[in-house]
Each structure stands twice: as structure tokens, then as C-alpha cells.
Design a protein around this motif. Sequence first.
Motif, PDB file in Angstrom:
ATOM      1  N   THR A 142      39.677  47.255  47.496  1.00  0.00           N
ATOM      2  CA  THR A 142      39.043  45.928  47.452  1.00  0.00           C
ATOM      3  C   THR A 142      38.928  45.393  46.024  1.00  0.00           C
ATOM      4  N   ALA A 162      36.856  47.944  43.500  1.00  0.00           N
ATOM      5  CA  ALA A 162      37.340  47.690  42.140  1.00  0.00           C
ATOM      6  C   ALA A 162      36.419  48.374  41.140  1.00  0.00           C
ATOM      7  N   PRO A 163      36.975  48.949  40.080  1.00  0.00           N
ATOM      8  CA  PRO A 163      36.140  49.669  39.105  1.00  0.00           C
ATOM      9  C   PRO A 163      35.119  48.760  38.415  1.00  0.00           C
ATOM     10  N   CYS A 193      41.136  33.384  45.480  1.00  0.00           N
ATOM     11  CA  CYS A 193      42.536  33.250  45.880  1.00  0.00           C
ATOM     12  C   CYS A 193      42.782  31.938  46.626  1.00  0.00           C
ATOM     13  N   PRO A 244      41.799  53.697  39.874  1.00  0.00           N
ATOM     14  CA  PRO A 244      42.577  53.187  41.019  1.00  0.00           C
ATOM     15  C   PRO A 244      43.779  54.040  41.402  1.00  0.00           C
ATOM     16  N   LYS A 270      36.916  39.776  34.223  1.00  0.00           N
ATOM     17  CA  LYS A 270      37.762  40.587  33.333  1.00  0.00           C
ATOM     18  C   LYS A 270      38.260  39.721  32.182  1.00  0.00           C
ATOM     19  N   LEU A 273      46.956  38.738  49.083  1.00  0.00           N
ATOM     20  CA  LEU A 273      47.344  38.760  47.671  1.00  0.00           C
ATOM     21  C   LEU A 273      47.052  37.424  46.992  1.00  0.00           C
ATOM     22  N   SER A 323      44.046  56.051  44.828  1.00  0.00           N
ATOM     23  CA  SER A 323      44.902  55.456  45.868  1.00  0.00           C
ATOM     24  C   SER A 323      46.059  56.387  46.221  1.00  0.00           C
ATOM     25  N   LYS A 362      37.863  52.068  48.552  1.00  0.00           N
ATOM     26  CA  LYS A 362      37.977  52.257  47.106  1.00  0.00           C
ATOM     27  C   LYS A 362      37.747  50.889  46.463  1.00  0.00           C
ATOM     28  N   GLU A 409      49.424  31.560  39.512  1.00  0.00           N
ATOM     29  CA  GLU A 409      47.988  31.477  39.765  1.00  0.00           C
ATOM     30  C   GLU A 409      47.204  31.652  38.467  1.00  0.00           C
ATOM     31  N   PHE A 411      44.501  45.836  51.669  1.00  0.00           N
ATOM     32  CA  PHE A 411      44.314  45.597  50.229  1.00  0.00           C
ATOM     33  C   PHE A 411      44.110  44.121  49.965  1.00  0.00           C
ATOM     34  N   TRP A 459      37.350  42.638  42.833  1.00  0.00           N
ATOM     35  CA  TRP A 459      36.066  42.405  42.166  1.00  0.00           C
ATOM     36  C   TRP A 459      35.555  40.977  42.357  1.00  0.00           C
ATOM     37  N   ASN A 460      36.364  40.063  42.889  1.00  0.00           N
ATOM     38  CA  ASN A 460      35.881  38.669  42.938  1.00  0.00           C
ATOM     39  C   ASN A 460      34.882  38.427  44.071  1.00  0.00           C
ATOM     40  N   SER A 471      46.043  41.562  43.442  1.00  0.00           N
ATOM     41  CA  SER A 471      47.213  40.871  42.899  1.00  0.00           C
ATOM     42  C   SER A 471      48.476  41.209  43.692  1.00  0.00           C
TER      43      SER A 471
HETATM   44  P1  NAD Z   1      44.354  44.091  40.781  1.00  0.00           P
HETATM   45  O1  NAD Z   1      45.297  43.804  41.870  1.00  0.00           O
HETATM   46  O2  NAD Z   1      44.801  44.957  39.655  1.00  0.00           O
HETATM   47  O3  NAD Z   1      43.007  44.769  41.376  1.00  0.00           O
HETATM   48  C1  NAD Z   1      42.551  44.684  42.698  1.00  0.00           C
HETATM   49  C2  NAD Z   1      42.267  46.077  43.237  1.00  0.00           C
HETATM   50  O4  NAD Z   1      43.424  46.886  43.133  1.00  0.00           O
HETATM   51  C3  NAD Z   1      41.167  46.852  42.520  1.00  0.00           C
HETATM   52  O5  NAD Z   1      40.460  47.637  43.450  1.00  0.00           O
HETATM   53  C4  NAD Z   1      41.945  47.754  41.605  1.00  0.00           C
HETATM   54  O6  NAD Z   1      41.194  48.906  41.250  1.00  0.00           O
HETATM   55  C5  NAD Z   1      43.113  48.113  42.487  1.00  0.00           C
HETATM   56  N1  NAD Z   1      44.303  48.563  41.768  1.00  0.00           N
HETATM   57  C6  NAD Z   1      44.780  48.103  40.581  1.00  0.00           C
HETATM   58  N2  NAD Z   1      45.906  48.755  40.254  1.00  0.00           N
HETATM   59  C7  NAD Z   1      46.142  49.637  41.238  1.00  0.00           C
HETATM   60  C8  NAD Z   1      47.167  50.610  41.477  1.00  0.00           C
HETATM   61  N3  NAD Z   1      48.189  50.771  40.633  1.00  0.00           N
HETATM   62  N4  NAD Z   1      47.096  51.338  42.602  1.00  0.00           N
HETATM   63  C9  NAD Z   1      46.085  51.173  43.471  1.00  0.00           C
HETATM   64  N5  NAD Z   1      45.095  50.289  43.305  1.00  0.00           N
HETATM   65  C10 NAD Z   1      45.121  49.524  42.205  1.00  0.00           C
HETATM   66  O7  NAD Z   1      43.863  42.730  40.216  1.00  0.00           O
HETATM   67  P2  NAD Z   1      43.331  42.432  38.737  1.00  0.00           P
HETATM   68  O8  NAD Z   1      44.238  42.939  37.660  1.00  0.00           O
HETATM   69  O9  NAD Z   1      41.935  42.915  38.655  1.00  0.00           O
HETATM   70  O10 NAD Z   1      43.400  40.854  38.731  1.00  0.00           O
HETATM   71  C11 NAD Z   1      44.646  40.258  38.347  1.00  0.00           C
HETATM   72  C12 NAD Z   1      44.991  39.104  39.208  1.00  0.00           C
HETATM   73  O11 NAD Z   1      45.047  39.509  40.580  1.00  0.00           O
HETATM   74  C13 NAD Z   1      43.987  37.976  39.202  1.00  0.00           C
HETATM   75  O12 NAD Z   1      44.120  37.183  38.074  1.00  0.00           O
HETATM   76  C14 NAD Z   1      44.350  37.286  40.491  1.00  0.00           C
HETATM   77  O13 NAD Z   1      45.491  36.493  40.297  1.00  0.00           O
HETATM   78  C15 NAD Z   1      44.695  38.434  41.414  1.00  0.00           C
HETATM   79  N6  NAD Z   1      43.548  38.816  42.279  1.00  0.00           N
HETATM   80  C16 NAD Z   1      43.522  38.266  43.499  1.00  0.00           C
HETATM   81  C17 NAD Z   1      42.458  38.533  44.332  1.00  0.00           C
HETATM   82  C18 NAD Z   1      42.391  37.914  45.691  1.00  0.00           C
HETATM   83  O14 NAD Z   1      41.303  37.615  46.166  1.00  0.00           O
HETATM   84  N7  NAD Z   1      43.529  37.762  46.370  1.00  0.00           N
HETATM   85  C19 NAD Z   1      41.420  39.361  43.927  1.00  0.00           C
HETATM   86  C20 NAD Z   1      41.499  39.944  42.652  1.00  0.00           C
HETATM   87  C21 NAD Z   1      42.582  39.651  41.839  1.00  0.00           C
END
Ligand code: NAD
Length: 492
Positions: free
Chosen positions: A161, A189-190, A296, A220, A340, A263, A224, A187, A393, A238, A163-164, A241
Motif C-alpha cells: 500500500t 509504505a515505509p 492518483c 519494501p 516525500k 497505478l 515483497s 506491507k 503525472e 498494489f 503513503w498518500n 507507481s
Molecule cells: P512507490 O510505487 O515507490 O511506492 C508505493 C509502495 O510500493 C510503497 O509501499 C513502497 O514501499 C512499495 N515499493 C516501492 N518499491 C518497491 C519494490 N521495488 N518492491 C516492492 N514494493 C515496493 O511510489 P513512490 O516512489 O513513493 O511515489 C512515486 C510516484 O508514484 C508518485 O509520485 C506517484 O506518481 C505514484 N504513486 C501513486 C499512488 C497512487 O495512488 N496510485 C500512490 C503513491 C505513489
Amino acid sequence: MAGLAIKHLNNVRRRDFLAGDSLIDGRWIAGEQRDAVVDPATGEEIANAARCSTADMNRAIAAAERSFATWRGLLPANRAAMLRSWASLMLEHSEELAILVTSEQGKPLPEARQEIAYGAGFLEWFAAEGERAYGETIPSHKVGSLLHVRMQPIGLAAAITPWNFPIAMITRKAGCALAAGCPVIVKPAPETPLSALALARLAEEAGVPRGVFQVVTGHPIELSTPLLRDTRIRALSFTGSTDVGRLLLEGAADTIKKVSLELGGHAPFIVFDDVDVERAVKGAMAAKFATSGQDCLAANRIYVQAGIYDAFVEAFAAAIADLHVGHGLEPGVDIGPMTKLAVANKCRTHIDDAVKKGARAFSGHRGANLSPNFVAATLLTGVTEDMLIAREETFGPVAAVLSFDSEDEVIARANASEMGLAGYVYTDDLRRAFRLSEQIECGMLGVNTASFTGPPIPFGGWKQSGLGREGSRHGLAEYMELKYVCFGDLVA
Ligand code: NAD
């Protein structure tokens, strides 16, 4: 701003909400190492959380497996009763949960309170929907046989999940999985472990049995990897991003899991010249600046028809100038910090790139200088397709306005994106609204409204915005398998 989050957290009566321990197999695990949890507005450490290991995650998977037979064997009404009492406990502790959300995520406190109600709504809604997982009886194509389709829980589920929405994205996934009869491991977000772990405390109090709902915090990739490799995890959900979604989809391929991905978005917000400008501006404000733009569903490309472009921009700029940027725990704040720093930096890159290429930037922010995680609400006018903000985005409080002439042109421009999560259309012409609703390539479309999400709707995107749906009866299907049973030889 310094010390504000700590002051509020000191008033949280439920001290266990601040412990930061993971819930694995019915026990609270402190972990051998801890990770700092920070207030994104100030960078101050406000708590710390367990950094669980691969072995901890493997223990969680084994515990979930042990709990599965009993959980799936319960009557849907019994599972529903637990989901409802979990939702009631969330509402009872709404203020304390909202303080946790704002302290670690940054959103203004009133928005955090709304998130708690929104999040509890998923538990209530799925409590009822779990009781309606009807199968079907198919008119038979064989003499003397009964063709029956049953919906059965898929098995163990994992939820990764973001962090937003640190509360609602967990209840939207877990409420659905649990209602379907599947134990779920979260799991989070950190950046936002406290909200997730407080939910776990309340789930335990609501009577959700050991191993059925677990929250494991930490790195993560370390956490994962076992979820992806283990054949017992049958469903993976999930939100985050597109890049990470792609990695998880690849990782789940080996064990052929059912994957649902929510995503990124890049929503077009299209305003035709037949609408009342004030109404369209009100919609654009909501669609752009909710959750400080870290949503999103956020309107990333605001297309305004040439005839009302100047009037729209003038009214939009005036509304943006009224937005108050500050710490989410201060009263009257509309825009909090970006959770962030990378997100704040991306906003600045989008603004700089657009200005370099000819856009005009306007920000009404007049207060003190803010820390680097803050981005003042900014309006960019004269945006064109060669600018970064028109192609990807932003995920922050930067509003890009583009001008268009004809309906066909704006449809083509809106669809020229690999993202297809949400869209918005403002027009008073019913036939045009229908044509747009047919042709815009996205999973969710608001026609003359910026507010359409909630438990009963199928939330999800087209193209690279994701796979599958959350919420609604379609959401339940992500955690269930169909079983076709043919009863033959029924007529002697
Ligand atoms: P991210 O995708 O890295 O993080 C979201 C989740 O994925 C967190 O729980 C994180 O711990 C986990 N994660 C990250 N890398 C991972 C990996 N390699 N394996 C398994 N899990 C992993 O997103 P971010 O870097 O925090 O944010 C970047 C961009 O993602 C934002 O600017 C936005 O565009 C997008 N985002 C979208 C949403 C949404 O609601 N769709 C939510 C958060 C971020």
C-alpha cells in the motif's frame, strides 16, 4: 511548525498507536532494527517502527496459511460482524487516527478525518457485499444436468500500500479480501507505518482472529520478495507507481498470482465553453488540490476551450491565491507538505521545465519560506504538449492549463497518454457529454463532477494505470475464484 506533530501525538490517548510494532501471528513484533518515522513538514523524528526481516514475513505467511481454513469456513455474516466492529472502532478513534495520518503523511487534518470515514466505509460496504457473493445457475446445455458456478476465496492475499492514503488504501484492499474469506498480509509504505499499525490494533480488538489480518513493516524489497515467491500467496494487490507495479507484475509471474494494480494517473480535466466558469473552477480546485495534489485521481492536464480560457484562468488564479500552505496540523491549512522530498522535487522540475518552454507560473503563496518538502500551490498557463507536466503525472499542487478548440481535438489530446485512470468532463450539452463518456480512454470519468469515488464504485484504470478493480462487486472478484460444477445424471 517545529514540535507541532509531537505535541499532538503526546495528546493521543492510545499510546499503543505509537508503538510502531508489527502484528505477526497474533504477536506484536518490535524487530531487531527500527526505522525512523518523520513529520514530512519538519523532518523531525516522531516515532520509529519495526524493520521486519524476510524471516518475519515468512512467519506471517505461515500464520496466514494456518488461519485460512477457519476464516473461509465462517459464515459471511460472522466475518461481516467483525468488519463492522472494526469500522466502528475506527470511527470511535477517528481523531487519534487522523492525527497519526497528518503527522506522518502531511495532509491537512480535516482531510485526514475524511480519510478515516472514507476508509471505515470500505469495511462496512464489504461486510455487506461479502454476503452477496452469489454464484450462478446456468441454463443447461445437457439433458439431466445442473450447471452451477460458485465463488470461492482465492487463498492468501498480500497488499502493498502507498503513503498518500495510508488508511483508506488498506481498508479498501483488506476489507475486500477479508469479506471474500481470504487472510491478508499488508506491507504498508515505509513513510506511513503508524496509521497501518493502528489499524492492526483495532482489527485485533474487533475480534479478527490471529493470522487473518497482519501488518509487516520494513524495507519494501526485502518484504515483497517472499510475498512474490511464495506459492501460498494467491492474490497480490498494489497501489503506487507504474514502475513498481510493473516490477511486481513481473515478480508475480513465476507463481501466476492474481494481480490487481492501481497505478499512476494523468487525468485530463476538460472544460467546454458552454459551462458556468465558476462551477468548472470549483471542480478543478477539488480535482487538483485534494490531498495536496498527491492523488492518483488528480487533474493533471486541465484543457479549457478557447472561448472561456481567459475567464477560467482568471477565476482559477483567484481561487488558487486563497489556498493556504502550511503544516497539516495548523488550522485553516489547505495544502500540506509533500510526503516525500522526491515528489516535491518532481513538482519543481515540472514547473521549471514548463516555464523554460514558455508557460507562465503563478503562485499566491505569501507566507514564510517553507521547508523543501513544501510546494506552493502553483498555476501554469499556456502549457503545451512538449512540456513534462503535459506528459507525466506530477502528484503535487501544480495545475497545468492548456487551451483547445474542438471536441475531436481535445479527445485525441486527452487520449494521447499511456495512463488511463480517471478523467473529468464539464459541459452542459448532454449529447456531447455522452460522446465524451464513450470516447475518453479511462477507467473512471466524472461528468460535471469532481467527486465520484467511494466504496460502491469500481475503482481502477485502463492502459498502464493498472489491472483489475477495487471497491464494488467487481473488487470482490479479485479475491475469489469461480468454480464451475456440473451435476450430471440427475434424471433417471
Ligand atoms: P512507490 O510505487 O515507490 O511506492 C508505493 C509502495 O510500493 C510503497 O509501499 C513502497 O514501499 C512499495 N515499493 C516501492 N518499491 C518497491 C519494490 N521495488 N518492491 C516492492 N514494493 C515496493 O511510489 P513512490 O516512489 O513513493 O511515489 C512515486 C510516484 O508514484 C508518485 O509520485 C506517484 O506518481 C505514484 N504513486 C501513486 C499512488 C497512487 O495512488 N496510485 C500512490 C503513491 C505513489
